[in-house]
Design a protein around this motif. Structure first.
Motif, PDB file in Angstrom:
ATOM      1  N   VAL A 245      23.049  71.792 -71.032  1.00  0.00           N
ATOM      2  CA  VAL A 245      22.412  71.708 -70.145  1.00  0.00           C
ATOM      3  C   VAL A 245      23.089  71.344 -69.002  1.00  0.00           C
ATOM      4  O   VAL A 245      23.930  70.266 -69.132  1.00  0.00           O
ATOM      5  CB  VAL A 245      21.095  71.024 -70.200  1.00  0.00           C
ATOM      6  N   ALA A 246      22.816  71.834 -67.743  1.00  0.00           N
ATOM      7  CA  ALA A 246      23.468  71.353 -66.279  1.00  0.00           C
ATOM      8  C   ALA A 246      22.371  70.358 -65.601  1.00  0.00           C
ATOM      9  O   ALA A 246      21.226  70.613 -65.658  1.00  0.00           O
ATOM     10  CB  ALA A 246      23.807  72.393 -65.532  1.00  0.00           C
ATOM     11  N   LEU A 247      22.719  69.352 -65.149  1.00  0.00           N
ATOM     12  CA  LEU A 247      21.808  68.571 -64.250  1.00  0.00           C
ATOM     13  C   LEU A 247      22.264  68.692 -62.775  1.00  0.00           C
ATOM     14  O   LEU A 247      23.730  68.347 -62.360  1.00  0.00           O
ATOM     15  CB  LEU A 247      22.150  67.246 -64.664  1.00  0.00           C
ATOM     16  N   ILE A 248      21.522  69.102 -61.935  1.00  0.00           N
ATOM     17  CA  ILE A 248      21.757  69.037 -60.356  1.00  0.00           C
ATOM     18  C   ILE A 248      20.799  67.907 -59.812  1.00  0.00           C
ATOM     19  O   ILE A 248      19.773  68.013 -59.604  1.00  0.00           O
ATOM     20  CB  ILE A 248      21.464  70.721 -59.923  1.00  0.00           C
TER      21      ILE A 248
ATOM     22  N   GLU B 124      27.878  77.759 -59.087  1.00  0.00           N
ATOM     23  CA  GLU B 124      28.149  78.829 -59.455  1.00  0.00           C
ATOM     24  C   GLU B 124      29.313  78.904 -60.719  1.00  0.00           C
ATOM     25  O   GLU B 124      29.205  79.471 -61.839  1.00  0.00           O
ATOM     26  CB  GLU B 124      28.169  80.102 -58.356  1.00  0.00           C
ATOM     27  N   GLU B 125      30.407  78.462 -60.263  1.00  0.00           N
ATOM     28  CA  GLU B 125      31.675  78.868 -60.932  1.00  0.00           C
ATOM     29  C   GLU B 125      31.728  77.813 -62.292  1.00  0.00           C
ATOM     30  O   GLU B 125      32.077  78.403 -63.453  1.00  0.00           O
ATOM     31  CB  GLU B 125      32.946  78.364 -60.161  1.00  0.00           C
ATOM     32  N   GLN B 126      31.407  76.758 -62.005  1.00  0.00           N
ATOM     33  CA  GLN B 126      31.304  75.674 -63.244  1.00  0.00           C
ATOM     34  C   GLN B 126      29.987  76.054 -64.145  1.00  0.00           C
ATOM     35  O   GLN B 126      30.365  76.059 -65.560  1.00  0.00           O
ATOM     36  CB  GLN B 126      31.033  74.295 -62.927  1.00  0.00           C
ATOM     37  N   ILE B 127      28.956  76.581 -63.899  1.00  0.00           N
ATOM     38  CA  ILE B 127      28.076  76.863 -64.685  1.00  0.00           C
ATOM     39  C   ILE B 127      28.414  78.240 -65.526  1.00  0.00           C
ATOM     40  O   ILE B 127      28.062  78.185 -66.655  1.00  0.00           O
ATOM     41  CB  ILE B 127      26.505  77.034 -64.043  1.00  0.00           C
TER      42      ILE B 127
ATOM     43  N   ILE C 143      27.387  68.828 -67.759  1.00  0.00           N
ATOM     44  CA  ILE C 143      27.985  68.736 -66.519  1.00  0.00           C
ATOM     45  C   ILE C 143      26.792  68.294 -65.599  1.00  0.00           C
ATOM     46  O   ILE C 143      25.636  68.631 -65.822  1.00  0.00           O
ATOM     47  CB  ILE C 143      28.531  70.440 -66.047  1.00  0.00           C
ATOM     48  N   ALA C 144      27.178  67.975 -64.348  1.00  0.00           N
ATOM     49  CA  ALA C 144      26.013  67.620 -63.252  1.00  0.00           C
ATOM     50  C   ALA C 144      26.590  67.617 -62.068  1.00  0.00           C
ATOM     51  O   ALA C 144      28.138  68.101 -61.829  1.00  0.00           O
ATOM     52  CB  ALA C 144      25.898  66.111 -63.501  1.00  0.00           C
ATOM     53  N   PHE C 145      25.885  67.952 -60.851  1.00  0.00           N
ATOM     54  CA  PHE C 145      26.391  68.212 -59.787  1.00  0.00           C
ATOM     55  C   PHE C 145      25.614  67.344 -58.627  1.00  0.00           C
ATOM     56  O   PHE C 145      24.648  67.051 -58.872  1.00  0.00           O
ATOM     57  CB  PHE C 145      26.032  69.802 -59.345  1.00  0.00           C
ATOM     58  N   ASP C 146      26.379  66.767 -57.720  1.00  0.00           N
ATOM     59  CA  ASP C 146      25.788  65.930 -56.739  1.00  0.00           C
ATOM     60  C   ASP C 146      26.587  66.001 -55.344  1.00  0.00           C
ATOM     61  O   ASP C 146      27.844  66.120 -55.561  1.00  0.00           O
ATOM     62  CB  ASP C 146      25.947  64.460 -57.261  1.00  0.00           C
ATOM     63  N   PRO C 147      26.048  66.010 -54.161  1.00  0.00           N
ATOM     64  CA  PRO C 147      26.800  66.094 -52.950  1.00  0.00           C
ATOM     65  C   PRO C 147      27.920  65.054 -52.725  1.00  0.00           C
ATOM     66  O   PRO C 147      28.700  65.178 -52.043  1.00  0.00           O
ATOM     67  CB  PRO C 147      25.695  66.132 -51.769  1.00  0.00           C
ATOM     68  N   LYS C 148      27.681  63.757 -53.336  1.00  0.00           N
ATOM     69  CA  LYS C 148      28.755  62.806 -53.137  1.00  0.00           C
ATOM     70  C   LYS C 148      29.891  62.914 -54.092  1.00  0.00           C
ATOM     71  O   LYS C 148      30.873  62.296 -53.898  1.00  0.00           O
ATOM     72  CB  LYS C 148      27.759  61.515 -53.378  1.00  0.00           C
ATOM     73  N   ALA C 149      29.652  63.816 -54.931  1.00  0.00           N
ATOM     74  CA  ALA C 149      31.048  63.954 -55.968  1.00  0.00           C
ATOM     75  C   ALA C 149      32.094  64.701 -55.128  1.00  0.00           C
ATOM     76  O   ALA C 149      31.703  65.720 -54.357  1.00  0.00           O
ATOM     77  CB  ALA C 149      30.502  64.705 -57.282  1.00  0.00           C
ATOM     78  N   PRO C 150      33.236  64.748 -55.643  1.00  0.00           N
ATOM     79  CA  PRO C 150      34.317  65.480 -55.066  1.00  0.00           C
ATOM     80  C   PRO C 150      34.496  66.672 -55.482  1.00  0.00           C
ATOM     81  O   PRO C 150      33.801  67.232 -56.484  1.00  0.00           O
ATOM     82  CB  PRO C 150      35.597  64.738 -55.419  1.00  0.00           C
ATOM     83  N   HIS C 151      35.025  67.870 -54.844  1.00  0.00           N
ATOM     84  CA  HIS C 151      34.744  69.131 -55.478  1.00  0.00           C
ATOM     85  C   HIS C 151      35.726  69.107 -56.712  1.00  0.00           C
ATOM     86  O   HIS C 151      35.414  70.289 -57.438  1.00  0.00           O
ATOM     87  CB  HIS C 151      35.573  70.176 -54.339  1.00  0.00           C
TER      88      HIS C 151
ATOM     89  N   VAL D 255      30.156  62.432 -68.569  1.00  0.00           N
ATOM     90  CA  VAL D 255      29.753  63.737 -68.078  1.00  0.00           C
ATOM     91  C   VAL D 255      30.563  64.024 -66.797  1.00  0.00           C
ATOM     92  O   VAL D 255      30.503  63.413 -65.664  1.00  0.00           O
ATOM     93  CB  VAL D 255      28.356  63.765 -67.874  1.00  0.00           C
ATOM     94  N   PRO D 256      31.182  65.131 -66.423  1.00  0.00           N
ATOM     95  CA  PRO D 256      32.001  65.538 -65.424  1.00  0.00           C
ATOM     96  C   PRO D 256      30.936  65.916 -64.349  1.00  0.00           C
ATOM     97  O   PRO D 256      29.697  66.610 -64.648  1.00  0.00           O
ATOM     98  CB  PRO D 256      32.639  66.719 -65.875  1.00  0.00           C
ATOM     99  N   VAL D 257      31.032  65.360 -63.045  1.00  0.00           N
ATOM    100  CA  VAL D 257      30.216  65.445 -61.814  1.00  0.00           C
ATOM    101  C   VAL D 257      30.945  66.185 -60.642  1.00  0.00           C
ATOM    102  O   VAL D 257      32.093  65.667 -60.410  1.00  0.00           O
ATOM    103  CB  VAL D 257      29.701  64.363 -61.618  1.00  0.00           C
ATOM    104  N   TYR D 258      30.478  67.441 -60.274  1.00  0.00           N
ATOM    105  CA  TYR D 258      31.162  68.060 -59.196  1.00  0.00           C
ATOM    106  C   TYR D 258      30.159  68.180 -58.108  1.00  0.00           C
ATOM    107  O   TYR D 258      28.925  68.001 -58.040  1.00  0.00           O
ATOM    108  CB  TYR D 258      31.352  69.664 -59.789  1.00  0.00           C
ATOM    109  N   HIS D 259      30.799  68.831 -57.038  1.00  0.00           N
ATOM    110  CA  HIS D 259      30.106  68.959 -55.702  1.00  0.00           C
ATOM    111  C   HIS D 259      29.273  70.121 -55.979  1.00  0.00           C
ATOM    112  O   HIS D 259      29.725  71.093 -56.783  1.00  0.00           O
ATOM    113  CB  HIS D 259      31.193  68.813 -54.690  1.00  0.00           C
ATOM    114  N   PRO D 260      28.343  70.272 -55.120  1.00  0.00           N
ATOM    115  CA  PRO D 260      27.255  71.634 -55.485  1.00  0.00           C
ATOM    116  C   PRO D 260      27.891  72.588 -55.149  1.00  0.00           C
ATOM    117  O   PRO D 260      27.431  73.766 -55.618  1.00  0.00           O
ATOM    118  CB  PRO D 260      26.048  71.166 -54.609  1.00  0.00           C
ATOM    119  N   ASP D 261      28.975  72.807 -54.309  1.00  0.00           N
ATOM    120  CA  ASP D 261      29.621  73.832 -53.978  1.00  0.00           C
ATOM    121  C   ASP D 261      30.096  74.661 -55.037  1.00  0.00           C
ATOM    122  O   ASP D 261      30.553  75.649 -55.219  1.00  0.00           O
ATOM    123  CB  ASP D 261      30.717  73.636 -52.960  1.00  0.00           C
TER     124      ASP D 261
END
Length: 216
Positions: A87-90, A139-142, A114-122, A130-136
């Motif tokens: 599951v992905a967490l946004i 698409e690629e990571q999911i 995997i998770a996504f948050d605006p404060k995380a680096p690209h 859990v790896p946390v990425y920028h919302p940008d």
């Protein structure tokens, strides 16, 4: 023991609860259980339990009840407990962070990978493994991980925008913790959990029980 008809949504929502309770019975060494015993534990009337089970054919035997081990195996198959779901967490605010710290893998076969948050680096960072990425990078990571289910804990004002992006990459299910009623194509199922509504509903039932007690 095959499913004989379309299972009502209310019944489907109770299946994980049945499975969890039956697992506890099995761990305690209980060999068989009746619908009345299940009713006492679950606080669901026995007739509803028997009706729920009837959607899957003859799960029990008259005069005997239900074989606990057989039911555990059956519901494990129905709920796909032998196959892990990633599951992905946004949204990694207070609620999202709690999901990551708990992570479902500890209790069953679903886990946040995997998770996504605006404060995380690209390039991503790690939080409780859990790896946390920028919302940008959504698409690629999911798509790279083949994820089909997303937990949405973003601010309500951006919930639909994020959902529109998810609809373009094959997401099949969204567990929505925002107050926004999401618009999605027929290929996506959304379950919305509005905590404020749930709390108001709980308070209503408490007050209603108190009024009924006063009338009795």
């Amino acid at each position: 023991m095959k499913q004989t008809q379309k299972v009502p949504e209310a019944t489907s929502k109770r299946l994980p609860i049945y499975y969890r309770i039956l697992q506890k019975f099995e761990q305690a060494g209980k060999k068989r259980v009746s619908s009345n015993e299940l009713s006492e534990v679950l606080k669901v009337d026995a007739a509803t339990i028997r009706r729920d089970f009837s959607h899957f054919g003859a799960l029990g035997r008259k005069g005997y009840g239900y074989d606990v081990e057989e039911l555990v195996q059956f519901f494990r198959g129905v709920l796909d407990q032998d196959e892990a779901t990633n599951v992905a967490l946004i949204g990694v605010g207070s609620l999202g962070s709690a999901f990551i710290k708990y992570n479902f893998q500890k209790s069953h076969n679903t886990r946040v990978v995997i998770a996504f948050d605006p404060k995380a680096p690209h390039e991503g960072k790690e939080m409780n493994g859990v790896p946390v990425y920028h919302p940008d990078e959504i698409e690629e990571q999911i798509q790279k991980r083949g994820i089909e289910v997303v937990i949405l804990t973003v601010p309500s004002k951006v919930a639909q925008e994020v959902t529109n992006r998810l609809a373009t990459i094959g997401i099949k299910g969204i567990l929505n913790f925002t107050t926004t009623r999401l618009t999605v194509p027929d290929t996506i199922r959304v379950h919305t959990i509005d905590l404020s509504v749930e709390l108001q509903t709980l308070i209503y039932f408490i007050r209603n029980d108190e009024n009924q007690s006063q009338m009795d």
